[in-house]
Design a protein around this motif. Structure first.
Motif, PDB file in Angstrom:
ATOM      1  N   ARG A 155       0.810  -1.223   0.000  1.00 60.07           N
ATOM      2  CA  ARG A 155       0.000   0.000   0.000  1.00 60.07           C
ATOM      3  C   ARG A 155       0.843   1.272   0.000  1.00 60.07           C
ATOM      4  NH1 ARG A 155      -5.804  -0.814   2.785  1.00 60.07           N
ATOM      5  NH2 ARG A 155      -6.246   0.634   1.081  1.00 60.07           N
ATOM      6  N   PHE A 235      -6.985  -0.730  10.032  1.00 59.25           N
ATOM      7  CA  PHE A 235      -7.146  -2.133  10.418  1.00 59.25           C
ATOM      8  C   PHE A 235      -6.244  -2.537  11.574  1.00 59.25           C
ATOM      9  CE2 PHE A 235     -10.015  -3.522   7.295  1.00 59.25           C
ATOM     10  CZ  PHE A 235      -9.625  -3.183   6.016  1.00 59.25           C
ATOM     11  N   ASP A 267     -12.909   1.092   8.606  1.00 64.76           N
ATOM     12  CA  ASP A 267     -12.528   0.472   7.348  1.00 64.76           C
ATOM     13  C   ASP A 267     -13.426  -0.763   7.190  1.00 64.76           C
ATOM     14  OD1 ASP A 267      -9.310   0.143   5.691  1.00 64.76           O
ATOM     15  OD2 ASP A 267     -11.334  -0.302   5.009  1.00 64.76           O
ATOM     16  N   TRP A 268     -13.315  -1.427   6.040  1.00 64.94           N
ATOM     17  CA  TRP A 268     -14.218  -2.532   5.709  1.00 64.94           C
ATOM     18  C   TRP A 268     -14.222  -3.604   6.805  1.00 64.94           C
ATOM     19  CZ3 TRP A 268     -16.794  -3.287   0.767  1.00 64.94           C
ATOM     20  CH2 TRP A 268     -17.460  -4.514   0.672  1.00 64.94           C
ATOM     21  N   MET A 299     -18.651   0.407   8.208  1.00 66.40           N
ATOM     22  CA  MET A 299     -18.532  -0.110   6.858  1.00 66.40           C
ATOM     23  C   MET A 299     -18.531  -1.629   6.910  1.00 66.40           C
ATOM     24  SD  MET A 299     -15.484   0.162   4.021  1.00 66.40           S
ATOM     25  CE  MET A 299     -15.426   1.929   3.923  1.00 66.40           C
TER      26      MET A 299
HETATM   27  C1  GLC Z   1     -10.508  -1.420   1.896  1.00 64.27           C
HETATM   28  C2  GLC Z   1      -9.376  -0.456   2.216  1.00 64.27           C
HETATM   29  C3  GLC Z   1      -9.812   0.978   2.322  1.00 64.27           C
HETATM   30  C4  GLC Z   1     -10.935   1.214   1.342  1.00 64.27           C
HETATM   31  C5  GLC Z   1     -12.138   0.424   1.820  1.00 64.27           C
HETATM   32  C6  GLC Z   1     -13.337   0.557   0.880  1.00 64.27           C
HETATM   33  O1  GLC Z   1     -10.373  -2.591   2.639  1.00 64.27           O
HETATM   34  O2  GLC Z   1      -8.582  -0.744   3.356  1.00 64.27           O
HETATM   35  O3  GLC Z   1      -8.671   1.792   2.054  1.00 64.27           O
HETATM   36  O4  GLC Z   1     -11.248   2.586   1.273  1.00 64.27           O
HETATM   37  O5  GLC Z   1     -11.834  -0.945   2.019  1.00 64.27           O
HETATM   38  O6  GLC Z   1     -13.053  -0.043  -0.348  1.00 64.27           O
END
Ligand code: GLC
Length: 727
Positions: A155, A235, A267-268, A299
């Motif tokens: 990343r 994360f 984050d996700w 999210m």
């Molecule tokens: C991903 C990434 C994050 C991104 C998000 C939505 O896992 O870590 O940078 O914006 O999920 O796609």
């Protein structure tokens, strides 16, 4: 005058009445919040990935934001359900990873950082926002501000590299660019994600509070100061606490110290992942921890929509905390004007217009870094050249990571662009960057016989950098180095072009070419930019935002490191020179590697030109300064070569003695200076002494008096130190 008096007295009355006049938005938020049920409040805190299948949830007011839907008609369908069918008609916030362009792809963020041109990067963000907003996207998960000191971490592609000052400049520029065009920015990943142990994505980090404050926080605070509407938790668990459950980060720092009034999204599934971390016992517990730490929106863990009402009923989450989160979410939606204009004009989509392509090409031009040139560049236009290599004609790969909405059919590849300028013979040599077959190399070798020069375009397929794509070796994949060596063996002049998502270990390849141009995945217009550089129509000016290592084993290695008690002296004995049965202390005891020495291949801020530059008469306005003074640094910069060109002049300082050990160098200013061949310009920087502050042993942000050094140079390793004192 009378009106002023009335206004003043009205405000005074309001203050005296114990309530300061709230701006219109806050009043609207209060009014709306007052009508919402707890279920509707929780609905706003729920972000789901998708489009049409979310219409039903939207109609029930159970989704506050969607991501990964970019079709205007589909977005309007979900939005109509929220606005026209749900009880309160609260519009949905549509989000997407617009990381380095939406349709028109710009160089990856690491390439944009290599421009050292915040104004240009801001323009690129405006272009990206115009294209994204025209498709219905109103929130991007950018800028990624993670300081990255280890190129094994895939990343590094998405950020601005290893330096806090460059990160601050680029992050703030992206926030301004996005939000000036109606696209909410998201400073991510808060915090310290780039320090993943071993460069292995998602791994733990062990950053102290002082390291966070001195190195990892500045760009996030700058983004907040630039008005970033949102921020995303990272994360990683830092010092044992996952950011998504870190109240100190999300409340004490972000809200209380920095005054952030925007919205925090996870984050996700990073909330749900606190179970895997061993920080939460189950998803319900993770939800409790996230909300109480100060997260506003979830999210894709489904924990918020699934458990918050239960947790409130059990008294584990106060409804006042929910109200605070919903206020933050509604504030973003009001500020974006979503309540007034929730829908996207399905006939108004813009993409790839002339201005967008021109901005993308200019960014690709300024992001390319010339690492070597023995004189083979520029090539004379019209010459017969062999173009080979797996990235010479790879429209998808050239876009790099996080290019979801870029359309490869719009990519102009090096092959297509070079054919406009040179008489091109094309033999790919390898089919893709990991290709180990060598039969194609033989065909390229025989084709070379008909060429006056050879351009080899190598690097990484897009999938090899970005999220979850860490590498333990940074050498060119497959048989790419063999291809370069075979081209060298033909005896023809060889130019290597690298298109990658990170600084690779290319020392071996450097020896097999006369010139190397390094382009961090340059995006849609990478081909035309490259053709201009190779023909001399443009002169490279890029500077590396990350240190180039000799081997992956040196990682992490970065310029702004501490000195240690046994700094390298540069005279260390290397592996092959060690005597047989050498005595234990015979090599000295300093900090270096027996096999790869100490220094990097190229330092931070490094990049050559087709011309040469000379820094002379560097002078400070004084040798001793008070804490409220400004240091004026003057210097003469000369273009001592034959090409008009741009230099990125860089100003570094060193605090020689501190209550804590300090970096051996810190970038504090930079500027791009265009000079005609032979021209000399008198230039200057103004550096307030206050900019020398750091978080010291007492965890105070302050400038400590004492001796300092200062450099003005073209990279982090060059230049002579000037001395000054702060009293
Ligand atoms: C991903 C990434 C994050 C991104 C998000 C939505 O896992 O870590 O940078 O914006 O999920 O796609």
């Amino acid at each position: 005058m009378r009106t002023n008096r009335i206004l003043v007295s009205a405000c005074l009355a309001a203050v005296l009445a114990g309530c300061t006049p709230k701006d219109e938005t806050e009043k609207k938020i209060d009014e709306l919040l007052g009508k919402m049920t707890l279920h509707e409040k929780v609905g706003q805190m729920n972000q789901l990935s998708g489009g049409a299948w979310l219409v039903e949830s939207a109609a029930k007011g159970e989704v506050g934001s969607i991501l990964n839907c970019v079709d205007p008609a589909e977005i309007n369908a979900v939005q109509r359900a929220a606005v026209e069918e749900s009880r309160l008609g609260i519009p949905i916030l549509v989000s997407r990873d617009v990381i380095h362009g939406f349709r028109t792809m710009f160089p990856i963020p690491l390439g944009q950082a290599a421009t050292f041109d915040p104004a240009l990067v801001e323009e690129g963000a405006r272009v990206a926002a115009r294209e994204a907003v025209s498709s219905g996207v109103r929130w991007t998960f950018s800028p990624m501000l993670d300081i990255a000191r280890d190129p094994r971490w895939g990343r590094v592609a998405e950020g601005s590299g290893e330096d806090p000052y460059l990160d601050v400049q680029m992050g703030a520029a992206l926030v301004r660019g996005y939000q000036s065009e109606g696209l909410a920015a998201c400073a991510k990943h808060f915090v310290g994600y780039g320090a993943a142990e071993g460069g292995r994505d998602y791994n733990s980090t062990g950053l102290t509070e002082r390291a966070l404050r001195n190195t990892y926080f500045p760009a996030f605070q700058a983004a907040v100061d630039a008005g970033a509407m949102t921020l995303m938790t990272s994360f990683n668990d830092n010092d044992g606490i996952p950011s998504t459950g870190n109240r100190w980060l999300l409340k004490d720092i972000l809200r209380d110290e920095w005054g952030f009034d925007g919205m925090v999204v996870t984050d996700w599934n990073s909330s749900g992942e606190m179970v895997a971390h061993g920080f939460a016992s189950d998803l319900k517990h993770a939800t409790e921890l996230s909300v109480n730490a100060g997260v506003d929106m979830d999210m894709m863990s489904y924990g918020f929509i699934g458990f918050i009402e239960e947790l409130v009923a059990e008294g584990k989450i106060k409804e006042s905390q929910i109200d605070e989160a919903v206020r933050n979410i509604l504030r973003v939606k009001f500020r974006l004007g979503l309540f007034d204009n929730p829908y996207v004009d399905e006939n108004g989509v813009v993409a790839y217009d002339e201005a967008a392509l021109a901005a993308a090409k200019q960014t690709a031009l300024e992001s390319a870094i010339l690492l070597k040139n023995d004189g083979v560049l520029p090539l004379k236009a019209g010459r017969t050249i062999l173009v080979t290599g797996p990235l010479a004609d790879a429209p998808y790969e050239q876009l790099g990571t996080w290019a979801f909405d870029g359309q490869p059919e719009h990519t102009v590849t090096p092959l297509a662009a070079l054919r406009e300028t040179f008489n091109v013979i094309y033999e790919p040599g390898l089919a893709y960057s990991r290709d180990k077959r060598t039969d194609g190399i033989a065909r390229a070798r025989s084709a070379a016989a008909r060429a006056e020069a050879i351009v080899v375009v190598v690097g990484e397929e897009a999938i090899l950098s970005g999220e979850a794509h860490s590498l333990s070796s940074l050498d060119l994949q497959g048989a790419q180095s063999d291809l370069i060596a075979a081209m060298k063996a033909t005896g023809k002049p060889v130019v290597v072009v690298v298109m990658a998502g990170r600084p690779l270990t290319i020392e071996r390849d450097l020896a097999n070419c006369g010139a190397m141009l390094y382009c961090f995945h340059p995006g849609t217009m990478g081909g035309p930019a490259l053709a201009d550089h190779l023909s001399g129509a443009a002169v490279p000016s890029g500077k590396s935002p990350m240190t180039f290592l000799r081997t992956a084993g040196q990682a992490p290695m970065y310029y702004n490191h501490n000195n240690t008690g046994r700094p390298n002296t540069g005279t260390e004995t290397l592996l092959d020179d060690i005597e047989i049965a050498a005595g234990q202390t015979s090599l000295g005891c300093t900090s270096y590697y027996l096999d790869s020495g100490y220094g990097p291949l190229f330092p931070f801020g490094y990049g050559l030109s087709y011309t040469t530059f000379e820094y002379k008469n560097i002078q400070l306005s004084a040798t001793t300064f008070g804490k409220d003074d400004t240091i004026r640094v003057e210097y003469d910069l000369s273009n001592t070569g034959a090409f008009d060109a741009t230099e990125v002049a860089q100003l570094y300082i060193r605090d020689l003695v501190g209550s804590v050990t300090r970096p051996v160098k810190e970038l504090k200013r930079f500027e791009r200076v265009f000079l005609k061949a032979g021209e000399t310009r008198h230039c200057s920087f103004d550096l307030p002494v206050a900019d020398l502050a750091f978080w010291n042993a007492d965890m105070q942000y302050t400038v400590e008096p004492g001796a300092f050094q200062l450099w003005v140079a073209g990279n982090a390793a060059d230049g002579e130190a000037l001395n000054f004192n702060v009293e």
